[in-house]
Design an enzyme around this catalytic site. Structure first.
Site, PDB file in Angstrom:
ATOM      1  N   SER A 266      -9.520 -38.607 -15.621  1.00 12.39           N
ATOM      2  CA  SER A 266      -9.296 -37.601 -14.584  1.00 12.39           C
ATOM      3  C   SER A 266      -9.987 -36.303 -14.976  1.00 12.39           C
ATOM      4  O   SER A 266     -10.438 -36.142 -16.116  1.00 12.39           O
ATOM      5  CB  SER A 266      -7.791 -37.372 -14.453  1.00 12.39           C
ATOM      6  OG  SER A 266      -7.528 -36.257 -13.639  1.00 12.39           O
TER       7      SER A 266
ATOM      8  N   THR B 259      -7.578 -33.214  -4.148  1.00  9.71           N
ATOM      9  CA  THR B 259      -6.512 -33.291  -5.133  1.00  9.71           C
ATOM     10  C   THR B 259      -5.719 -32.066  -4.758  1.00  9.71           C
ATOM     11  O   THR B 259      -6.142 -31.283  -3.924  1.00  9.71           O
ATOM     12  CB  THR B 259      -7.171 -33.220  -6.525  1.00  9.71           C
ATOM     13  OG1 THR B 259      -7.882 -34.429  -6.725  1.00  9.71           O
ATOM     14  CG2 THR B 259      -6.202 -33.009  -7.661  1.00  9.71           C
TER      15      THR B 259
HETATM   16  N1  GLY Z   1      -9.221 -38.018  -8.768  1.00  6.78           N
HETATM   17  C1  GLY Z   1      -9.644 -36.787  -9.262  1.00  6.78           C
HETATM   18  C2  GLY Z   1      -9.325 -36.600 -10.698  1.00  6.78           C
HETATM   19  O1  GLY Z   1      -8.374 -37.154 -11.189  1.00  6.78           O
HETATM   20  O2  GLY Z   1     -10.034 -35.908 -11.355  1.00  6.78           O
END
Ligand code: GLY
Length: 568
Positions: free
Chosen positions: A450, A379
């Protein structure tokens, strides 16, 4: 006469503009740590930070810069920067107002609860991560356009242009990027049999130029037609064709209906500081605020930094927060989520009632509380503050590194594999080992849970910190540690970001610890308390801006990776 002079005048104007651009560029400071600057962008890639800082030099504000950086990272940081994914942007205006735009991806309308299970109700490995079915409806483009329309000062065309130039002309790969692309070459080949820009024979090396002409034309369509340049017209057609090629389910209707949403950020206080962060559908903000509230009565600063007592206290708070996440957290537009109850001071005192200062409580003895986990390093987070004091914290993601690895043919961007952030089956761990319940089950149009935790911290109404991190489930605990390193341990911003990190997420029941961050004696004491220790290379990559007492800013790019600050 006049007619003859016009070309000369144009040439002079272009030369002057070119000199202006060069002067602006040369007056930028760039590096891992920038002290005493008035405006700064800290992101995962030097070119991403540069694009944002240049936009501020041209008169743009922090939102203009964040949007420029977001699009630039979609080009120069393909592992996580994206137009095919989603994220959250937290804004604090110079007047102290807060706002947040949620541009998290959504489950396609044809998605259903058991779509990743076989006839025997077992999870089909890889379906929610490696295939066209793994993609949620992308939100980044709509999010960037909406936030820019609300707060941006410069023309959108000017703000997106640096990303188009980077895609068309190419950018220079860092050593880390070259080896990351080489490691992923096999995956790219398999998932893009007709080829894609990320594969090179015999392989990439540091200093090579990566050009992405298809991505450049997609970005041009966004520049020229705004939202329609992505969610309808040619780009949408290319996405739908890609879906048909790989049995995916995103339709033109999904794309047309996608909309980012403005939400009220969550806030709480910790030792006299105000912490403002992300609401659901991220659980990151709730985990961060719960953990701060849980440890506050135990005065962590009374324990030496990285002492067994300090790590034990924080690991125990982490277990309880992540157990709540697994039980209660999901998209609050679809489920009733007890957000205020989860943050209630008395509830959190009760959660820590069973805390034993000398022994670990096994995760099997910790369930969710009764008030009424996720992410690879891929991320990305960037923090921006402008000269007027507007501050922006943005975390965006494709989920796994390079998302699903599938590039939309002809459009040049990677599809996310965010559907894996849903609980594909209750109790079945996602790629980050996080489990979930019905609260995070798949439903058409729902946003997957998330862990992203963009944060802004203030002291007595003044900006103190802008921060965030990648790292899935380790995002909130990484952000948490930077906050307490600054507040409880009075570290310099650089030390607060660089020092070793640790993490507990309830299940698996172990403390992940960055290599070489604890002494053997401390590790031994923790083991005696009943903790299992698990060594990892790195946890999180925090990109932060701290407001200093002298009125200047300090931008700190995490030493873990190619992160870089750019400002003046
Ligand atoms: N895909 C990682 C998150 O949104 O935490």
């Amino acid at each position: 006469m006049i007619i003859n002079r016009i070309p000369a005048l144009i040439i002079i104007a272009v030369l002057i503009a070119g000199c202006g651009q060069k002067n602006a560029e040369s007056s930028l400071k760039e590096g891992r740590v920038l002290s005493d600057v008035r405006a700064v962008v800290v992101s995962a890639h030097p070119q991403g930070s540069h694009a944002g800082a240049m936009i501020m030099k041209k008169g743009g504000n922090a939102v203009d810069a964040a949007v420029a950086t977001g699009f630039a990272l979609a080009v120069c940081y393909p592992a996580a920067g994206n137009i095919g994914g989603g994220g959250f942007m937290l804004v604090r205006t110079s007047e102290g107002a807060h706002d947040l735009i949620d541009f998290r991806e959504k489950a396609p309308l044809a998605a259903s609860r058991d779509m990743y299970l076989d006839a025997a109700d077992d999870v089909v490995r890889g379906l929610s991560t490696d295939t066209h079915l793994a993609a949620g409806v992308p939100g980044s483009v709509d999010g960037m356009i909406r936030i820019h329309a609300k707060y941006g000062k410069l023309d959108f065309r000017e703000v997106i242009q640096p990303s188009i130039d980077l895609a068309a002309n190419g950018f220079i790969l860092t050593a880390e990027q070259a080896s990351s692309l080489n490691r992923s070459a096999e995956m790219f080949r398999k998932r893009n049999p007709e080829g894609c820009a990320f594969v090179r024979v015999p392989g990439w090396k540091e200093g090579d130029t990566l050009r992405q002409p298809d991505l450049a034309t997609t970005l041009e369509r966004i520049r020229d037609y705004g939202r329609e340049g992505f969610y309808s017209g040619l780009t949408a057609k290319l996405i739908v064709e890609e879906m048909k090629r790989g049995n995916g389910i995103i339709t033109s209707g999904d794309l047309e209906q996608y909309s980012a949403v403005f939400r009220k950020p969550l806030s709480s206080s910790y030792r006299g500081f105000d912490i403002v962060t992300c609401p659901p559908p991220s659980a990151g903000g709730i985990i961060l605020l719960q953990m701060l509230e849980m440890i506050e009565p135990f005065s962590p600063a009374e324990h030496e930094f990285h002492s067994p007592e300090m790590i034990h206290l924080i690991a125990e708070a982490g277990k309880r927060a992540f157990a709540d996440r697994a039980r209660y957290a999901g998209d609050a537009d679809f489920i009733s989520m007890p957000v205020q109850e989860l943050l209630n001071e008395n509830y959190l005192k009760e959660r820590m009632a069973g805390f034993d200062p000398i022994a670990a409580t096994p995760s099997s003895n910790i369930g969710a509380g009764d008030p009424v986990s996720s992410g690879s390093t891929e991320t990305t987070h960037f923090s921006v503050v402008d000269e007027e004091g507007n501050a922006v914290a943005v975390t965006t993601t494709l989920n796994g590194s390079y998302g699903s690895g599938i590039v939309v043919k002809g459009a040049g961007f990677l599809l996310n594999n965010e559907m894996d952030d849903f609980s594909v089956k209750p109790g079945f761990p996602n790629m980050y080992g996080l489990t979930g319940s019905d609260a995070n089950a798949i439903e058409a149009g729902k946003r997957m849970l998330s862990s992203m935790t963009p944060v802004i911290v203030e002291k007595e109404g003044k900006l103190f910190l802008v921060a965030g991190s990648p790292g899935g489930s380790t995002i909130p605990t990484s952000v948490f540690q930077v906050i307490i390193n600054l507040i409880d341990y009075n570290m310099t911003p650089r030390a607060a970001v660089d020092t070793g990190r640790f993490h507990h997420q309830w299940l698996p029941d172990r403390i992940s610890i960055e290599k070489n961050s604890l002494t053997e004696k401390t590790a031994g004491r923790l083991q005696k308390m009943g903790h299992i220790l698990h060594e990892v290379t790195a946890l999180g990559r925090v990109n932060a801006v701290c407001a200093r007492q002298n009125g200047f800013l300090e931008g700190v790019a995490d030493k873990r990776g190619d992160n870089s600050a750019s400002g003046y």
